[in-house]
Design a protein around this motif. Structure first.
Motif, PDB file in Angstrom:
ATOM      1  N   PRO A 157       0.819  -1.210   0.000  1.00 38.86           N
ATOM      2  CA  PRO A 157       0.000   0.000   0.000  1.00 38.86           C
ATOM      3  C   PRO A 157       0.858   1.268   0.000  1.00 38.86           C
ATOM      4  O   PRO A 157       1.931   1.299   0.604  1.00 38.86           O
ATOM      5  CB  PRO A 157      -0.799  -0.110   1.305  1.00 38.86           C
ATOM      6  CG  PRO A 157      -0.786  -1.563   1.645  1.00 38.86           C
ATOM      7  CD  PRO A 157       0.516  -2.096   1.147  1.00 38.86           C
ATOM      8  N   ASN A 158       0.359   2.291  -0.672  1.00 39.68           N
ATOM      9  CA  ASN A 158       1.018   3.597  -0.658  1.00 39.68           C
ATOM     10  C   ASN A 158       0.917   4.166   0.757  1.00 39.68           C
ATOM     11  O   ASN A 158      -0.192   4.289   1.298  1.00 39.68           O
ATOM     12  CB  ASN A 158       0.322   4.533  -1.659  1.00 39.68           C
ATOM     13  CG  ASN A 158       1.020   5.875  -1.795  1.00 39.68           C
ATOM     14  OD1 ASN A 158       1.380   6.498  -0.816  1.00 39.68           O
ATOM     15  ND2 ASN A 158       1.194   6.320  -3.032  1.00 39.68           N
ATOM     16  N   PRO A 159       2.051   4.509   1.398  1.00 40.10           N
ATOM     17  CA  PRO A 159       2.000   4.978   2.795  1.00 40.10           C
ATOM     18  C   PRO A 159       1.229   6.277   2.970  1.00 40.10           C
ATOM     19  O   PRO A 159       0.794   6.595   4.086  1.00 40.10           O
ATOM     20  CB  PRO A 159       3.483   5.153   3.158  1.00 40.10           C
ATOM     21  CG  PRO A 159       4.197   5.296   1.857  1.00 40.10           C
ATOM     22  CD  PRO A 159       3.423   4.473   0.877  1.00 40.10           C
ATOM     23  N   LYS A 160       1.038   7.049   1.888  1.00 39.26           N
ATOM     24  CA  LYS A 160       0.340   8.329   1.998  1.00 39.26           C
ATOM     25  C   LYS A 160      -1.150   8.213   1.677  1.00 39.26           C
ATOM     26  O   LYS A 160      -1.991   8.777   2.372  1.00 39.26           O
ATOM     27  CB  LYS A 160       0.988   9.359   1.066  1.00 39.26           C
ATOM     28  CG  LYS A 160       2.399   9.769   1.494  1.00 39.26           C
ATOM     29  CD  LYS A 160       2.936  10.863   0.581  1.00 39.26           C
ATOM     30  CE  LYS A 160       4.327  11.317   1.040  1.00 39.26           C
ATOM     31  NZ  LYS A 160       4.876  12.388   0.151  1.00 39.26           N
ATOM     32  N   THR A 161      -1.480   7.475   0.604  1.00 37.17           N
ATOM     33  CA  THR A 161      -2.880   7.438   0.146  1.00 37.17           C
ATOM     34  C   THR A 161      -3.392   6.018  -0.102  1.00 37.17           C
ATOM     35  O   THR A 161      -4.417   5.843  -0.757  1.00 37.17           O
ATOM     36  CB  THR A 161      -3.038   8.274  -1.137  1.00 37.17           C
ATOM     37  OG1 THR A 161      -2.103   7.797  -2.112  1.00 37.17           O
ATOM     38  CG2 THR A 161      -2.794   9.752  -0.875  1.00 37.17           C
TER      39      THR A 161
END
Length: 405
Positions: A56-60
């Motif tokens: 998963p993208n850590p930001k979004t």
């Protein structure tokens, strides 16, 4: 996906990712379940968004392009809620909310919301409230203004509606207060369990919506609430049941689910104590569900987590009347079959009959099909526990065949 729009449902989309640990077929199963969870909570899923990522993208959570695609769909279709299949970090939830400008939930938040809807007693409401505050505590920064703007609907029941202005200190105080309150209730319930006497305790366990409450009503002649939605039952129901002349206590417990929020495992300690203190477990399985094998594994993992996997267990394959296999190979020919072609004897020849050291039975709780064999298995298991505990009483309870002759 629900085709016909219902104006009473909250317009929603769901989001999931394909990773090295979760292939496309597994994600589809999770999203099917997430859609049913959304429906149970009062939402209608209009679209699914899927992206293949290493992690998963850590930001979004999803990539930039995918989040823009979701945002465009939300604007064009007047979507109110976006639900992610995995638990979002506080930073992810904050970032996504800013971009999408709508309500953003994850699977954990959704399950907590369903529990908030289903909680009927003061005890269940206290358990749910504790779990909700534990979930909200690390997400307080920047979250209250979002909650205030999106007040109401899925995910906003309970503390989200009334504690908008709460800071971390007050939330921690509330968590401490709820824990103390649960300790008092847990002690009372423990005393109640100890006062039930020497009768053998049997607990129904299983995935959510497999028919535990229906079976409880059929066996215990009780009126436990039944509905074709997830988590229809939150409060534990205990009934005295007699098979033949042998009495025992039967308890119906909250259903398990994959990716069960850790907050719920902690706050529902007393409910799970019914399982921990049971002498015999009836593991109910919805055999008509295409993913029932995974459900069995998920329940076994939770039983192991609460140190109850070593207890005597009878696997009860329920809903045989609704079982419709897609294709079955016969003499190298792929032939479609229906449930009408499968008799109880045929069920016994399948690999499923060997699950749990061949301690399995096939029934339909709604139709009471094969109930006599079910009653016999339960009777013999309870009898063995009873005469082991009270050997001088063994003459009171003969084998099952003797009492029906």
């Amino acid at each position: 996906m629900i085709e016909k729009e219902d104006i009473n449902f909250e317009r929603s989309v769901i989001v999931g990712i394909i990773t090295k640990d979760q292939d496309e077929s597994k994600l589809k199963e999770y999203l099917d379940e997430l859609e049913f969870l959304t429906f149970t909570a009062g939402g209608q899923v209009f679209e699914r968004f899927i992206q293949k990522m290493d992690q998963p993208n850590p930001k979004t959570f999803v990539g930039t392009g995918k989040i823009e695609e979701i945002n465009s769909y939300i604007i064009e279709n007047e979507i109110h809620t976006v639900i992610f299949d995995d638990e979002l970090s506080p930073a992810q939830q904050k970032n996504i909310s800013k971009i999408l400008n709508c309500k953003v939930l994850d699977r954990t938040n959704l399950i907590l919301d369903i529990f908030a809807q289903r909680a009927q007693t003061s005890y269940a409401r206290t358990q749910v409230e504790l779990a909700q505050f534990q979930y909200l505590l690390p997400r307080l920064a920047g979250m209250w203004t979002h909650l205030e703007r999106q007040r109401g609907g899925i995910g906003m029941r309970g503390p989200g509606e009334t504690e908008i202005e709460t800071d971390r200190r007050i939330v921690r105080d509330r968590i401490s207060l709820l824990r103390e309150k649960l300790k008092v209730i847990d002690k009372q319930m423990s005393t109640q369990r100890s006062n039930r006497g020497a009768m053998v305790r049997v607990a129904l366990v299983g995935y959510t919506n497999v028919g535990k409450s229906t079976l409880m009503n059929a066996v215990g002649k009780s009126e436990v609430f039944v509905e074709n939605k997830l988590f229809a039952t939150l409060d534990t129901t205990v009934r005295k049941v007699v098979i033949g002349n042998l009495p025992f206590l039967l308890s119906d417990t909250v259903g398990f689910i994959r990716k069960l929020p850790t907050q719920l495992v902690e706050s529902f300690k007393s409910t799970l104590d019914e399982v921990r203190e049971a002498d015999l477990l009836l593991h109910i399985v919805d055999i008509s569900h295409h993913d029932f094998e995974d459900h069995i594994e998920s329940v076994n993992e939770i039983l192991k987590e609460i140190k109850s996997n070593e207890k005597p267990i009878i696997i009860v394959f329920n809903k045989i009347d609704a079982y419709l296999p897609e294709v079955i190979a016969e003499d190298d020919l792929m032939t479609k079959r229906t449930s009408h072609h499968r008799t109880i004897e045929e069920w016994k020849k399948t690999w499923m009959s060997k699950v749990g050291e061949q301690n399995a039975v096939f029934i339909s709780a709604t139709q009471k099909e094969n109930f006599e064999e079910f009653r016999k298995k339960v009777y013999e298991a309870v009898r063995n526990i009873h005469i082991t505990r009270f050997p001088y009483n063994n003459f009171l309870y003969p084998d099952y065949n003797s009492i029906i002759d």
